[in-house]
Design a protein around this motif. Structure first.
Motif, PDB file in Angstrom:
ATOM      1  N   UNK A  64       5.459 -12.000  -5.504  1.00  0.00           N
ATOM      2  CA  UNK A  64       6.514 -11.315  -6.243  1.00  0.00           C
ATOM      3  C   UNK A  64       7.022  -9.999  -5.580  1.00  0.00           C
ATOM      4  N   UNK A  65       8.353  -9.588  -5.639  1.00  0.00           N
ATOM      5  CA  UNK A  65       8.581  -8.454  -5.164  1.00  0.00           C
ATOM      6  C   UNK A  65       7.789  -7.189  -5.422  1.00  0.00           C
ATOM      7  N   UNK A  66       7.422  -6.417  -4.366  1.00  0.00           N
ATOM      8  CA  UNK A  66       6.614  -5.456  -4.336  1.00  0.00           C
ATOM      9  C   UNK A  66       6.931  -4.002  -3.623  1.00  0.00           C
ATOM     10  N   UNK A  67       6.435  -2.941  -4.039  1.00  0.00           N
ATOM     11  CA  UNK A  67       6.873  -1.907  -3.489  1.00  0.00           C
ATOM     12  C   UNK A  67       7.993  -1.095  -4.137  1.00  0.00           C
ATOM     13  N   UNK A  68       7.879   0.167  -3.776  1.00  0.00           N
ATOM     14  CA  UNK A  68       8.931   1.179  -4.223  1.00  0.00           C
ATOM     15  C   UNK A  68       9.321   2.148  -3.471  1.00  0.00           C
ATOM     16  N   UNK A  69       8.447   2.455  -2.385  1.00  0.00           N
ATOM     17  CA  UNK A  69       8.733   3.633  -1.444  1.00  0.00           C
ATOM     18  C   UNK A  69       9.191   3.143  -0.121  1.00  0.00           C
ATOM     19  N   UNK A  70       8.625   3.516   0.917  1.00  0.00           N
ATOM     20  CA  UNK A  70       9.135   3.401   2.368  1.00  0.00           C
ATOM     21  C   UNK A  70       8.965   1.686   2.657  1.00  0.00           C
ATOM     22  N   UNK A  71       8.042   1.143   2.112  1.00  0.00           N
ATOM     23  CA  UNK A  71       7.924  -0.314   2.397  1.00  0.00           C
ATOM     24  C   UNK A  71       7.949  -0.999   1.216  1.00  0.00           C
TER      25      UNK A  71
END
Length: 122
Positions: A64-71
């Motif tokens: 599932x979509x993951x991550x909120x920062x640079x990646x």
């Protein structure tokens, strides 16, 4: 101690494709060193810097979509995954075959177990 280094073919996604230019796969290196940080993986693009991010982010992003920062990582259909990398110079979007990333993750868990066993020996 086992360091995992795996090369994978990936597609750099861009909207700056010139007429007659094909979508070409490029070699990308995936690295894992359990002695440096057992929770971290690294991804290196040709001619670019290496990005370090958590192994769990890569694993979660295959489902599932993951991550909120640079990646950021997310599945793309049933057999592909996308990794989006942000830096001060812009963003790179890289599309992988999911099985290459899954194979890499499996190798990292085996390396982590081998390292833990070696450290535990008297």
């Amino acid at each position: 101690m086992p360091v995992v280094e795996q090369y994978a073919r990936a597609h750099i996604l861009t909207d700056d494709i010139q007429d007659g230019q094909e979508d070409v796969a490029v070699p990308v290196v995936l690295r894992y060193d359990p002695l440096v940080d057992p929770r971290e993986v690294r991804l290196g693009l040709p001619g670019a810097r290496e990005w370090a991010f958590s192994r769990s982010l890569l694993e979660q992003g295959l489902r599932a979509p993951a991550g909120t920062g640079d990646v950021r990582v997310w599945p793309c259909g049933r057999v592909q995954a996308v990794v989006e990398l942000h830096s001060a110079h812009g963003a790179s979007v890289v599309q992988f075959e999911s099985r290459a990333l899954i194979r890499f993750l499996r190798r990292t868990y085996r390396a982590e177990a081998a390292t833990a066993a070696a450290v535990a020996r008297p």
